[in-house]
Design a protein around this motif. Structure first.
Motif, mmCIF file in Angstrom:
data_model
loop_
_atom_site.group_PDB
_atom_site.id
_atom_site.type_symbol
_atom_site.label_atom_id
_atom_site.label_comp_id
_atom_site.label_asym_id
_atom_site.label_seq_id
_atom_site.Cartn_x
_atom_site.Cartn_y
_atom_site.Cartn_z
ATOM 1 N N ARG A 1 0.860 -1.175 0.000
ATOM 2 C CA ARG A 1 0.000 0.000 0.000
ATOM 3 C C ARG A 1 0.907 1.240 0.000
ATOM 4 N NH1 ARG A 1 -2.904 -3.539 -1.026
ATOM 5 N NH2 ARG A 1 -4.956 -4.090 -0.156
ATOM 6 N N PRO A 2 1.437 1.614 -1.147
ATOM 7 C CA PRO A 2 2.343 2.765 -1.182
ATOM 8 C C PRO A 2 1.691 4.070 -0.751
ATOM 9 C CG PRO A 2 2.515 1.472 -3.191
ATOM 10 C CD PRO A 2 1.324 0.976 -2.460
ATOM 11 N N GLU A 3 0.367 4.082 -0.702
ATOM 12 C CA GLU A 3 -0.335 5.290 -0.267
ATOM 13 C C GLU A 3 -0.336 5.442 1.247
ATOM 14 O OE1 GLU A 3 -3.708 2.208 -0.940
ATOM 15 O OE2 GLU A 3 -1.663 2.620 -1.645
ATOM 16 N N ASP A 4 0.147 4.420 1.975
ATOM 17 C CA ASP A 4 0.128 4.453 3.435
ATOM 18 C C ASP A 4 1.446 4.965 4.016
ATOM 19 O OD1 ASP A 4 -2.393 3.434 3.322
ATOM 20 O OD2 ASP A 4 -1.867 1.415 3.998
ATOM 21 N N PRO A 5 1.397 5.708 5.121
ATOM 22 C CA PRO A 5 2.623 6.238 5.734
ATOM 23 C C PRO A 5 3.602 5.156 6.181
ATOM 24 C CG PRO A 5 0.689 7.374 6.600
ATOM 25 C CD PRO A 5 0.180 6.215 5.798
ATOM 26 N N GLY A 6 3.113 3.948 6.454
ATOM 27 C CA GLY A 6 3.992 2.900 6.957
ATOM 28 C C GLY A 6 4.742 2.128 5.886
ATOM 29 N N PHE A 7 4.648 2.556 4.632
ATOM 30 C CA PHE A 7 5.266 1.785 3.555
ATOM 31 C C PHE A 7 6.781 1.689 3.697
ATOM 32 C CE2 PHE A 7 7.391 1.415 -0.550
ATOM 33 C CZ PHE A 7 6.788 0.285 -1.074
ATOM 34 N N ALA A 8 7.435 2.763 4.072
ATOM 35 C CA ALA A 8 8.905 2.757 4.148
ATOM 36 C C ALA A 8 9.394 1.696 5.127
ATOM 37 C CB ALA A 8 9.420 4.138 4.547
ATOM 38 N N GLU A 9 8.733 1.599 6.292
ATOM 39 C CA GLU A 9 9.117 0.590 7.267
ATOM 40 C C GLU A 9 8.808 -0.816 6.755
ATOM 41 O OE1 GLU A 9 7.332 3.281 7.890
ATOM 42 O OE2 GLU A 9 8.667 4.461 9.204
ATOM 43 N N TYR A 10 7.677 -0.959 6.078
ATOM 44 C CA TYR A 10 7.316 -2.245 5.478
ATOM 45 C C TYR A 10 8.362 -2.669 4.457
ATOM 46 C CZ TYR A 10 4.640 -5.425 2.412
ATOM 47 O OH TYR A 10 4.218 -6.478 1.636
ATOM 48 N N GLU B 1 11.510 -1.991 4.367
ATOM 49 C CA GLU B 1 12.731 -2.455 5.034
ATOM 50 C C GLU B 1 12.551 -3.858 5.615
ATOM 51 O OE1 GLU B 1 15.670 -0.980 4.726
ATOM 52 O OE2 GLU B 1 14.484 0.271 3.378
ATOM 53 N N ARG B 2 11.373 -4.145 6.161
ATOM 54 C CA ARG B 2 11.121 -5.496 6.681
ATOM 55 C C ARG B 2 11.159 -6.519 5.545
ATOM 56 N NH1 ARG B 2 7.101 -2.722 9.484
ATOM 57 N NH2 ARG B 2 5.402 -3.659 8.270
ATOM 58 N N VAL B 3 10.575 -6.169 4.428
ATOM 59 C CA VAL B 3 10.532 -7.076 3.288
ATOM 60 C C VAL B 3 11.925 -7.335 2.743
ATOM 61 C CG1 VAL B 3 9.875 -7.165 0.847
ATOM 62 C CG2 VAL B 3 8.154 -6.631 2.569
ATOM 63 N N VAL C 1 10.944 -11.944 -0.999
ATOM 64 C CA VAL C 1 10.117 -11.058 -1.827
ATOM 65 C C VAL C 1 10.961 -10.500 -2.961
ATOM 66 C CG1 VAL C 1 8.825 -8.891 -1.866
ATOM 67 C CG2 VAL C 1 8.508 -10.503 0.022
ATOM 68 N N LYS C 2 10.439 -10.625 -4.180
ATOM 69 C CA LYS C 2 11.151 -10.168 -5.382
ATOM 70 C C LYS C 2 10.573 -8.880 -5.949
ATOM 71 C CE LYS C 2 13.559 -13.973 -5.262
ATOM 72 N NZ LYS C 2 14.982 -13.951 -4.790
ATOM 73 N N GLY C 3 9.402 -8.492 -5.450
ATOM 74 C CA GLY C 3 8.769 -7.282 -5.956
ATOM 75 C C GLY C 3 7.453 -7.039 -5.250
ATOM 76 N N PHE C 4 6.749 -6.004 -5.709
ATOM 77 C CA PHE C 4 5.483 -5.605 -5.108
ATOM 78 C C PHE C 4 4.410 -5.441 -6.178
ATOM 79 C CE2 PHE C 4 8.535 -3.673 -2.053
ATOM 80 C CZ PHE C 4 8.098 -4.303 -0.900
ATOM 81 N N ARG C 5 3.159 -5.501 -5.727
ATOM 82 C CA ARG C 5 2.046 -5.113 -6.591
ATOM 83 C C ARG C 5 0.976 -4.433 -5.769
ATOM 84 N NH1 ARG C 5 -2.053 -8.740 -10.347
ATOM 85 N NH2 ARG C 5 -2.789 -9.454 -8.311
#
Length: 278
Positions: free
Chosen positions: A85-94, A96-98, A104-108
């Motif tokens: 959910r790139p629209e969410d503020p928590g994406f940057a931390e997510y 780094e965890r990934v 994980v090879k990518g996102f959708r």
């Protein structure tokens, strides 16, 4: 070798899929084991799991679930394209965890199920740009009229590798080639985009489509992207709406029968190895 870059596993005892209540033909479990039996018979030797739009609270649980399947002896699974959910503020931390998992090879983020202003948001675009230098891809799943919106996002992140799912989701059942055809030609001008040959049997008439029905859409996609920028995906179990995994695999083989052995290898495995480091 065939690498399937687009497998969905559905396990409603483990994860929640809100959208399935509106898709009765797919509203059941589709297990990895069911897929793998048919995939091996068709010559598929590696696969990437594609997120299945689980409930937002289950996103990381889905990745963990698939990773457990991948650890089983003889598993075809080599990685996952995770939901985000790139629209969410928590994406940057997510992010780094990934990155720590390496699985994980990518996102959708499926964009045709949300309003266009989601991908136009400043935070969304800033977070997609964070993928620069990570080696992680971003799959784009959009309807033909949204391809210009996808182009805007791509142009803002020229150092991110994008993958356009399902030949740009053409409405094959309605024989609608325009403006899909023109938009595909335009998006393919971006060197950081790969076209995925997948999904199209679900967009054709399930009772009457033939290889020739699909040919204009698949050949145009390959034509504008070129053999160095196309990958293959089953889109199982969605492909069962148009005949199933073996049928789609056979149709693809027929569609590219006139290509060279080198070109077919690029489509079915070589480009996927390069894009995702498999």
């Amino acid at each position: 070798m065939i690498i399937d870059t687009h497998l969905h596993i559905v396990d409603q005892s483990a994860l929640r899929y809100p959208w399935l209540s509106g898709a009765p033909a797919l509203n059941r479990d589709f297990s990895y084991e069911e897929y793998a039996r048919e995939a091996r018979r068709g010559g598929i030797s590696q696969t990437l799991h594609m997120e299945v739009d689980v409930a937002p609270e289950d996103i990381e649980a889905e990745t963990a679930y698939v990773a457990r399947k991948a650890r089983a002896p003889g598993s075809l699974l080599r990685g996952a394209i995770a939901a985000c959910r790139p629209e969410d503020p928590g994406f940057a931390e997510y992010l780094e965890r990934v990155r720590e998992t390496k699985f994980v090879k990518g996102f959708r983020r499926v964009l045709h199920v949300v309003s266009d202003d989601v991908s136009e948001g400043a935070l969304f675009r800033e977070n997609v740009q964070r993928l620069k230098g990570t080696g992680l891809t971003f799959d784009l799943c959009v309807l033909p009229h949204q391809i210009p919106k996808a182009i805007e996002l791509i142009d803002l992140a020229p150092d991110v590798q994008f993958v356009l799912d399902h030949c740009g989701v053409p409405d094959i059942k309605a024989n609608a080639e325009h403006p899909w055809r023109e938009h595909m030609s335009e998006i393919a001008k971006r060197p950081n985009v790969v076209g995925k040959i997948s999904g199209v049997v679900a967009y054709a008439d399930s009772d009457s489509w033939t290889v020739e029905t699909l040919r204009p859409y698949v050949e145009h996609t390959i034509g504008v992207f070129g053999w160095d920028r196309v990958v293959w995906g089953s889109d199982w179990p969605v492909c069962t709406l148009g005949g199933g995994l073996s049928t789609w695999l056979a149709a693809t083989q027929a569609l590219v029968a006139g290509a060279s052995a080198e070109e077919r290898t690029k489509l079915f495995s070589g480009n996927a190895k390069r894009v995702w480091g498999l």
